[in-house]
Design an enzyme around this catalytic site. Structure first.
Site, PDB file in Angstrom:
ATOM      1  N   ASP A 209      12.928 -10.156 -12.471  1.00 61.20           N
ATOM      2  CA  ASP A 209      11.895 -11.155 -12.152  1.00 61.20           C
ATOM      3  C   ASP A 209      11.462 -11.870 -13.425  1.00 61.20           C
ATOM      4  OD1 ASP A 209       9.267  -9.724 -13.300  1.00 61.20           O
ATOM      5  OD2 ASP A 209      10.581  -8.221 -12.428  1.00 61.20           O
ATOM      6  N   ASP A 211       8.224 -12.100 -14.312  1.00 54.82           N
ATOM      7  CA  ASP A 211       6.837 -11.677 -14.473  1.00 54.82           C
ATOM      8  C   ASP A 211       5.920 -12.720 -13.802  1.00 54.82           C
ATOM      9  OD1 ASP A 211       5.240  -9.526 -15.340  1.00 54.82           O
ATOM     10  OD2 ASP A 211       4.524 -10.702 -17.029  1.00 54.82           O
TER      11      ASP A 211
HETATM   12  N1  LIG Z   1       7.329  -7.943 -14.557  1.00 55.37           N
HETATM   13  C1  LIG Z   1       7.393  -6.638 -14.799  1.00 55.37           C
HETATM   14  N2  LIG Z   1       6.424  -6.041 -15.549  1.00 55.37           N
HETATM   15  C2  LIG Z   1       6.482  -4.710 -15.812  1.00 55.37           C
HETATM   16  N3  LIG Z   1       7.457  -3.916 -15.367  1.00 55.37           N
HETATM   17  C3  LIG Z   1       8.421  -4.468 -14.625  1.00 55.37           C
HETATM   18  N4  LIG Z   1       9.518  -3.931 -14.071  1.00 55.37           N
HETATM   19  C4  LIG Z   1      10.178  -4.911 -13.417  1.00 55.37           C
HETATM   20  N5  LIG Z   1       9.538  -6.089 -13.566  1.00 55.37           N
HETATM   21  C5  LIG Z   1       8.436  -5.837 -14.317  1.00 55.37           C
END
Ligand SMILES: Nc1ncnc2[nH]cnc12
Ligand SMILES: CSC[C@H]1O[C@H](OP(=O)(O)O)[C@H](O)[C@@H]1O
Length: 286
Positions: A209, A211
């Site tokens: 992703d 974030d």
């Molecule tokens: N955006 C994110 N922040 C923290 N841990 C994660 N693991 C997968 N995506 C994450």
């Protein structure tokens, strides 16, 4: 049991290692309590490996609740020299796209509620951590990514947050301004403890992703992370398998003597109980 040279820690989405033969479930008790689950010990293309589901099978343990010391101690007890970690991470840069693999070589610590050392109770040690990742394992991951035909970028900084909540947008943008590459919740303490236990450690971080910093895009959700992991877990397993095959055979970790000059405490003053407790790690220096 024969020495198990290679340990694999599977994170979100990787709760078992496909291809492991002659599986034996090994439960280990440690001076620091119980690891997340039993170690699944078996052979992968002729190499003896131990697989541990970081959050336990069924994903039952939060990042803060993880008994990092027990998990790493168990690997040491089995005889592990090289730890291969697999983790889901958020991307902090446009160029790291979901399904890409990044092999970070640095960490930034944003955790605040964890124990990240085996020492204390009358023994003080300070180990070098300028290069927190073992380049032998990191290169094995890079080579493996090439072999499997997936993007695998060597280098980058992993911000380790406490969680379990994802970051605020202000935090995410702050980490971007620091030039960090990926974000997760689990890898820093593992790397610290592996170093104290004189084992090699590197992570293959799978981007799931962006974030919450990327304008015009949805913020990270568990649903999104799981969907990308499902889509890409086959590749993750293939890369781990190829990385295992790329690791040197019968060689000690380059960090096998990391603690040689790290213990500060006058050896005559270390309590017997502490000496006994830490014998597996530092008995050879006392
Ligand atoms: N955006 C994110 N922040 C923290 N841990 C994660 N693991 C997968 N995506 C994450
Ligand atoms: C499921 S999203 C957050 C969760 O995913 C990562 O886990 P792991 O490092 O074990 O793959 C992250 O660190 C969080 O624990």
């Amino acid at each position: 049991m024969d020495k198990v040279e290679i340990g694999i820690i599977g994170g979100s989405g990787l709760y078992a290692m496909p291809g492991l033969s002659g599986l034996q479930e090994v439960a280990i008790e440690t001076p620091f309590g119980a690891p997340s689950d039993a170690y699944m010990v078996g052979e992968l293309d002729g190499r003896k490996v131990a697989f541990l589901a970081r959050h336990g099978r069924g994903h039952r343990i939060t990042p803060t609740e993880l008994n990092f010391r027990a998990n790493i101690w168990g690997m040491k007890k089995l005889g592990v020299e090289y730890i291969l970690s697999v983790s889901a991470v958020g991307s902090l840069k446009e160029e790291h796209k979901p399904t890409d693999f990044v092999i970070p070589d640095q960490f930034i610590d944003r955790t605040f509620a964890r124990i990240g050392t085996f020492f204390g109770d009358g023994v003080v040690a300070h180990v070098g951590f300028g290069d927190p990742i073992c380049s032998v394992v990191a290169k094995a991951f890079e080579t493996a990514c090439k072999e499997v035909g997936v993007v695998g970028k060597l280098g980058g900084s992993y911000v380790c947050i406490e969680g379990p909540q994802f970051s605020t947008r202000a935090e995410s943008n702050l980490y971007r301004s620091w030039g960090a590459d990926v974000i997760g919740m689990t890898n820093l303490q593992e790397a610290k403890l592996a170093r104290e236990a004189e084992m090699s450690y590197a992570t293959m971080a799978m981007v799931t992703d962006y974030d919450c910093w990327r304008e015009g895009h949805d913020d990270v959700t568990v649903e999104q992370v799981v969907a990308v992991m499902h889509q890409n877990s086959g590749n993750a397993a293939k890369v781990v398998r190829a990385a295992v095959a790329a690791l040197p055979k019968g060689e000690k970790s380059p960090f096998a003597e990391a603690m040689k000059f790290a213990i500060m405490t006058d050896k005559t003053m270390i309590p017997d109980a502490t000496k006994k407790k830490l014998d597996l790690l530092i008995g050879k220096y006392l």
